[in-house]
Motif scaffolding. Sequence first.
Motif, mmCIF file in Angstrom:
data_model
loop_
_atom_site.group_PDB
_atom_site.id
_atom_site.type_symbol
_atom_site.label_atom_id
_atom_site.label_comp_id
_atom_site.label_asym_id
_atom_site.label_seq_id
_atom_site.Cartn_x
_atom_site.Cartn_y
_atom_site.Cartn_z
ATOM 1 N N ALA A 1 0.834 -1.206 0.000
ATOM 2 C CA ALA A 1 0.000 0.000 0.000
ATOM 3 C C ALA A 1 0.871 1.259 0.000
ATOM 4 O O ALA A 1 0.580 2.232 -0.713
ATOM 5 C CB ALA A 1 -0.931 -0.012 1.210
ATOM 6 N N GLN A 2 1.956 1.236 0.794
ATOM 7 C CA GLN A 2 2.868 2.384 0.820
ATOM 8 C C GLN A 2 3.535 2.572 -0.542
ATOM 9 O O GLN A 2 3.723 3.705 -1.011
ATOM 10 C CB GLN A 2 3.936 2.170 1.904
ATOM 11 N N ARG A 3 3.900 1.467 -1.166
ATOM 12 C CA ARG A 3 4.533 1.548 -2.487
ATOM 13 C C ARG A 3 3.559 2.116 -3.517
ATOM 14 O O ARG A 3 3.922 2.966 -4.353
ATOM 15 C CB ARG A 3 4.990 0.158 -2.930
ATOM 16 N N GLU A 4 2.317 1.661 -3.468
ATOM 17 C CA GLU A 4 1.322 2.157 -4.420
ATOM 18 C C GLU A 4 1.072 3.648 -4.218
ATOM 19 O O GLU A 4 0.977 4.412 -5.200
ATOM 20 C CB GLU A 4 0.020 1.363 -4.247
ATOM 21 N N ALA A 5 0.979 4.087 -2.964
ATOM 22 C CA ALA A 5 0.781 5.512 -2.689
ATOM 23 C C ALA A 5 1.975 6.325 -3.169
ATOM 24 O O ALA A 5 1.822 7.418 -3.742
ATOM 25 C CB ALA A 5 0.556 5.730 -1.196
ATOM 26 N N PHE A 6 3.202 5.795 -2.968
ATOM 27 C CA PHE A 6 4.411 6.485 -3.425
ATOM 28 C C PHE A 6 4.414 6.620 -4.949
ATOM 29 O O PHE A 6 4.705 7.695 -5.495
ATOM 30 C CB PHE A 6 5.645 5.715 -2.949
ATOM 31 N N ASP A 7 4.089 5.522 -5.637
ATOM 32 C CA ASP A 7 4.082 5.579 -7.106
ATOM 33 C C ASP A 7 3.028 6.550 -7.619
ATOM 34 O O ASP A 7 3.264 7.290 -8.597
ATOM 35 C CB ASP A 7 3.816 4.177 -7.668
ATOM 36 N N THR A 8 1.863 6.578 -6.975
ATOM 37 C CA THR A 8 0.809 7.513 -7.402
ATOM 38 C C THR A 8 1.267 8.960 -7.240
ATOM 39 O O THR A 8 1.121 9.787 -8.154
ATOM 40 C CB THR A 8 -0.464 7.263 -6.584
ATOM 41 N N ASP A 9 1.823 9.279 -6.088
ATOM 42 C CA ASP A 9 2.325 10.642 -5.855
ATOM 43 C C ASP A 9 3.448 10.991 -6.831
ATOM 44 O O ASP A 9 3.531 12.131 -7.319
ATOM 45 C CB ASP A 9 2.818 10.780 -4.415
#
Length: 483
Positions: free
Chosen positions: A28-36
């Motif tokens: 989830a943290q990785r997905e949020a990082f990639d989105t940002d």
Amino acid sequence: MRGAAWVMAWLLLAASGATWIARSELAAQREAFDTDARIAHRLLSQRAVEQDAILATLALLQPGDDAHSAQRLPALYPQLIRVERRERGAAWPHADWGAAEAESARLQRAVLAQARLDRGRYILLRAAEPTGYALEIDIERMVPWGDWPLAREGAVRAALVQADQQWILQRGHAAAGPWTFEFSKQLATESQPFDLRLSRTLGWSALPWGRIAIWLSAVALVLTLAAIVQRQRNARRRAEELLRLGQVARLNSLGELAAGLAHELNQPLTALLAGAQAAARLIADDPPDLATAREAMDHAAAQARRAADVVQRLRRTVEQPEHHAALRPVRLDHAVRNALYLLEPECRRHGVVPSVDGADDGPTVMADPIGLEQVVHNLLANALQALAQVPAAERRLALAITRQNREAVFSVRDSGPGIAAENLARVFEPFFTTRAGAQGGLGLGLSLSQTLAEGFGGSLSAGHAVPRGAEFRLTLPLAPAAA
């Protein structure tokens, strides 16, 4: 061993669940990082394309003699520090801008004339006739901070990179940890070949320890309840096995008792019958011999009293047992382990930890499984009753399984008070017991065990243990394959 198995199960489930929770959080943290990161790249690319459009518009409009019209652009676009113009026949303020202008003329688009990323500046140039234009751009103001998806004081490090130069947009929190997320992508315009690079390092503190703790507690609770249910089930099964052995023991005890009673009642009843028949004949004589008949009746009465004494030795009545169970191959170590399992609560109550030697490769003997368990159970129960008579620190119970030629030997050695010398020869007699009071028995347990052992083709013997206590040895023939 069972306790260790439950602990291992908890560790396995706890580790699996905690790993899954941690991986889900990291994903989830990785997905949020990639989105940002993608949003940040799109915003910067839009600004870069916008600067290309400004130069293209200036080259198209060609303000002519109005040299000040282009100077009003920084008021509209904060990232523009200044606008440079080169009129036809004039030179650029920097010699190397000429090469950039030639490249721009060839490509028919804006090009990067000079990059000073260490100072947060770069020059974007567009060749045109009669006037060429160059923009000096402030990278810091180029970032649309109002729409920027990353917290400026957050954990993500952001930089604009070109060759060996870079400008730090935000430093992020310097953290050490095993997980690092990275993003690198060039801006969406060929005129400004800058890479936007983002990185974030996560330490152990970033894991969802609260949810992991809840999972560990839930697993521990479920396994604890399962262990309680399992212990209750084992206790119920142990009680059922003890009841079954007790019923078999009562049946066999009655058979032993009935055999003894038949033997002891046979003589007095025969004499009673003979005396009564003799008295009847003497009274029927003419004249009747009353004196002799009276003597015969007295003899019959004495035999009747003797039979009554024998009958009084019977304490309770149980149904008739089956005496001729078929012999078959039985693992001796299995019978020992089953008996120890049934007596485990009794061992704990007395503080006794039995040691078993030679049970890893137990021999196979010829016996009746239930009868063999009864014999082993009787021997172990007698040993525990003997150990109850000595201090807890001195209680020792040693079991051993060995092979001797074509026989298997099971020995039970305790550190109890032992067997008195005068009683050693009588321990297998029916009705003989040294226990009194509430602990007293019929005195048939060892007698029955010896009878069963002999019925299996083996033997049961008793002796003194060294330095103290008693030792019982059960010898049984090996099964044909084992022999």
